[in-house]
Design a protein around this motif. Structure first.
Motif, PDB file in Angstrom:
ATOM      1  N   ASN A   6       0.807  -1.214   0.000  1.00 51.86           N
ATOM      2  CA  ASN A   6       0.000   0.000   0.000  1.00 51.86           C
ATOM      3  C   ASN A   6       0.841   1.265   0.000  1.00 51.86           C
ATOM      4  N   ILE A   7       2.015   1.202   0.636  1.00 53.45           N
ATOM      5  CA  ILE A   7       2.919   2.353   0.574  1.00 53.45           C
ATOM      6  C   ILE A   7       3.378   2.535  -0.871  1.00 53.45           C
TER       7      ILE A   7
ATOM      8  N   ARG B 189       1.885   1.464  -3.585  1.00 51.38           N
ATOM      9  CA  ARG B 189       0.758   1.849  -4.438  1.00 51.38           C
ATOM     10  C   ARG B 189       0.436   3.341  -4.267  1.00 51.38           C
ATOM     11  N   LYS B 190       0.478   3.786  -3.020  1.00 56.03           N
ATOM     12  CA  LYS B 190       0.197   5.200  -2.765  1.00 56.03           C
ATOM     13  C   LYS B 190       1.232   6.083  -3.466  1.00 56.03           C
TER      14      LYS B 190
ATOM     15  N   MET C  98      -4.679  13.200  -1.221  1.00 58.28           N
ATOM     16  CA  MET C  98      -5.669  12.122  -1.181  1.00 58.28           C
ATOM     17  C   MET C  98      -6.938  12.614  -0.488  1.00 58.28           C
TER      18      MET C  98
ATOM     19  N   PHE D  18      -5.581   4.160   3.634  1.00 59.55           N
ATOM     20  CA  PHE D  18      -4.120   4.009   3.618  1.00 59.55           C
ATOM     21  C   PHE D  18      -3.588   3.796   5.034  1.00 59.55           C
TER      22      PHE D  18
ATOM     23  N   SER E 215      -4.139   0.388   6.169  1.00 57.10           N
ATOM     24  CA  SER E 215      -3.278  -0.605   5.523  1.00 57.10           C
ATOM     25  C   SER E 215      -1.909  -0.689   6.198  1.00 57.10           C
ATOM     26  N   LEU E 216      -1.478   0.417   6.796  1.00 58.00           N
ATOM     27  CA  LEU E 216      -0.179   0.408   7.475  1.00 58.00           C
ATOM     28  C   LEU E 216      -0.186  -0.547   8.666  1.00 58.00           C
TER      29      LEU E 216
ATOM     30  N   ARG F 221     -10.800  -2.524   5.719  1.00 59.42           N
ATOM     31  CA  ARG F 221     -10.399  -1.134   5.915  1.00 59.42           C
ATOM     32  C   ARG F 221     -11.379  -0.168   5.251  1.00 59.42           C
TER      33      ARG F 221
END
Ligand SMILES: Nc1ncnc2c1ncn2[C@@H]1O[C@H](COP(=O)(O)OP(=O)(O)O)[C@@H](O)[C@H]1O
Ligand SMILES: [Mg+2]
Lengths: 244, 325
Positions: free
Chosen positions: A9-10, A12-13, B93, B101, B104-105, B113
């Motif tokens: 996700n990092i 992808r972001k 965002m 996000f 997800s971390l 989520r």
């Protein structure tokens, strides 16, 4: 599990926020394009195009990756969103790999833009594509980690840009791409062999024009060693400076 | 007996020769709202940073759930949520993406989520703003989203650094009630503030922190009782009442009490001992004075704070504003 979800996700972001954003995507294309045009227009014959191709590829990767990290790391550090990453349970090593993988991929894509352009001018025959690909990956990794090292050594985005030019331009000059190392002043030659780009460029020369002069294994090892050292130093810098 | 969820021993942080955090000892109990109240530069943020993994202690130890995490706070980060003083979300965002996000971390899967992000947006009245970029938010909305992001992984402990500083009154009130209900559903809260009223309204226990040191810790009630030397009852009378109508008799009947004329027909009775209302009511009745209202005056936390720390409220405000430009 946590790590893999966080990692992707990092990545992808960063891709969505930075790499695939119009200004950066066009920067990624225009930059190699400009280099390419400059050299191609100067070249009188197809042979010349082929001769400068390794150099343009290496430079595209170097400039593309180092510029991106100034944004994805220095900028996030300034805006404090990097703190959020440091506060999450992903380990620093994985976090740094997630933050750099995007730039590495970006660099690899950048490397092939000059190749696509060269196709308009010449036929690309007799090229060892496997070695080209391997070299590009190694150059992308090393220059990304160089960018990482620069990004964690400064605190402002403009400092990152200035500081990276401090590395980039001498490297381009010293790496033997445009001025063969044998034609450099004697006192500069040892410096050429300190510059990682020399090894990357030599790999590409071997793969594209069969005229490199450093053994493949040595070049790959040197680039790998540079990557590891730059990564570890950067990690140490983050640990000591950002987790204060 | 309540359980400590955080325990801090001799925690210190030195910058050069200066102790920003000067050997703190305190515990936060499970399910409480614990507040650090102190002026600008007292060391509140530095303490939070050490407890959450953004700063390394110079010395001291940090226990969470009874385990020593001093050397590796990273391991505790899964159960910690942090809402920093300055927002650290992503401008580009939208609200929904930011929450997803952040989730997800912590390794939360996609469907879960997204589900949580939608719920939090709703809970924080941000559903409509959910698909607008974060940079378009007002300060209050930003703070709310930052809090939502801090709790998206359902942490056991939530750290908030000055949660209502610099935002509008309505948002501040909403945030306080959200924090209360969050606490009621089982989240332990550690917060810092320089607003005395906020500490009083929200916190179960407070530590006064000044120049890196904790001056005093206690429940609001405990702190007040400690400093309350006098008991005060205030009477409001019907119509115009002059002191000389009853003053003399009053002194005779209640020799240990002091009478003060506050304004018009409002008087205060002070005493070092506990006061009972009835004798006063019958006294006034016998003097044909009609009591409209009688109330026990408690000292404010502000008085307690000033009393203990020697710092005036105005100083705190000014310092803060000065520090914030
Ligand atoms: N990184 C740092 N380097 C040097 N001094 C610092 C640093 N961070 C904070 N300080 C100093 O430590 C003290 C406490 O700061 P801080 O924890 O931010 O206080 P608060 O949050 O209570 O306002 C202040 O005097 C501040 O100037
Ligand atoms: Mg602070």
């Amino acid at each position: 599990m946590i790590t893999s979800i966080a990692f992707w996700n990092i990545l992808r972001k960063d891709m969505r926020n930075y790499y695939l954003k119009p200004p950066n995507i066009s920067w990624g294309i225009i930059f190699p394009f400009a280099w390419m045009m400059m050299f191609f227009l100067k070249s009188q014959t197809p042979v010349d195009v082929r001769a400068v191709l390794p150099g343009v590829m290496a430079m595209s990767v170097l400039f593309g990756t180092t510029s991106m990290l100034a944004v994805t790391i220095t900028f996030e550090r300034r805006s404090r969103s990097f703190d959020r990453l440091l506060l999450s349970p992903i380990s620093l090593t994985w976090l740094m790999l997630a933050k750099t993988l995007g730039a590495i991929l970006f660099g690899i894509v950048n490397a092939f833009i000059p190749v696509l352009m060269a196709l308009f001018f010449i036929k690309l025959l007799n090229i060892d594509w496997a070695i080209v690909f391997l070299s590009v990956i190694f150059i992308a990794i090393t220059s990304t980690f160089l960018g990482l090292f620069i990004a964690v050594s400064v605190s402002e985005v403009f400092e990152a840009q200035t500081f990276s030019n401090f590395f980039r331009f001498p490297m381009v000059f010293l790496c033997g791409l445009f001025v063969p190392i044998s034609q450099l002043p004697v006192f500069l030659r040892p410096l050429s062999y300190v510059v990682p780009l020399t090894y990357g460029a030599d790999l590409l020369k071997t793969a594209i024009n069969q005229n490199g002069h450093i053994a493949l294994e040595i070049s790959l090892s040197v680039l790998l060693l540079y990557s590891i050292i730059l990564f570890l130093v950067s990690k140490r810098n983050i640990q000591h400076k950002w987790i204060y | 007996m309540q359980q400590n969820i955080i325990k801090v021993q001799n925690l210190a942080k030195k910058f050069g020769e200066f102790f920003a955090v000067d050997h703190l000892n305190f515990s936060v109990m499970k399910n409480e709202i614990f507040g650090f109240l102190g002026p600008n530069g007292a060391g509140k943020t530095t303490t939070i940073n050490m407890l959450t993994g953004l700063a390394r202690p110079t010395s001291g130890r940090i226990f969470i759930n009874g385990m020593d995490y001093t050397a590796n706070i990273k391991k505790a980060q899964e159960i910690i949520g942090v809402v920093p003083e300055e927002s650290n979300l992503y401008d580009e965002m939208d609200g929904f993406e930011n929450l997803c996000f952040c989730a997800s971390l912590y390794g939360i899967k996609k469907t879960e989520r997204e589900h949580r992000a939608r719920n939090r947006l709703q809970q924080f009245n941000l559903t409509e703003a959910g698909n607008k970029p974060y940079k378009s938010y007002s300060k209050g909305m930003k703070r709310k989203l930052t809090i939502a992001a801090g709790i998206i992984h359902q942490p056991n402990i939530l750290f908030l650094d000055e949660p209502t500083t610099g935002i509008d009154i309505a948002s501040a009130r909403q945030i306080r009630s959200l924090l209360k209900s969050l606490n009621e559903t089982g989240t332990t809260i550690f917060m810092t503030t320089h607003y005395i009223e906020e500490a009083e309204r929200l916190c179960h226990r407070i530590a006064f922190i000044v120049k890196g040191q904790i001056i005093k810790t206690g429940t609001i009630q405990g702190l007040m009782e400690d400093t309350q030397k006098e008991k005060i009852i205030q009477f409001s009378f019907d119509g115009v009442v002059q002191a000389n109508q009853f003053e003399k008799d009053f002194r005779r009947y209640f020799s240990r009490c002091f009478l003060t004329h506050i304004r018009d027909s409002v008087f205060q009775v002070r005493s070092a001992m506990s006061l009972d209302l009835m004798p006063f009511l019958s006294f006034f009745d016998s003097h044909n004075i009609k009591v409209m209202e009688a109330k026990i005056i408690k000292p404010s936390l502000e008085e307690v704070f000033v009393n203990i720390t020697g710092i005036e409220r105005d100083v705190m405000k000014k310092e803060k504003e000065g520090g914030k430009k």
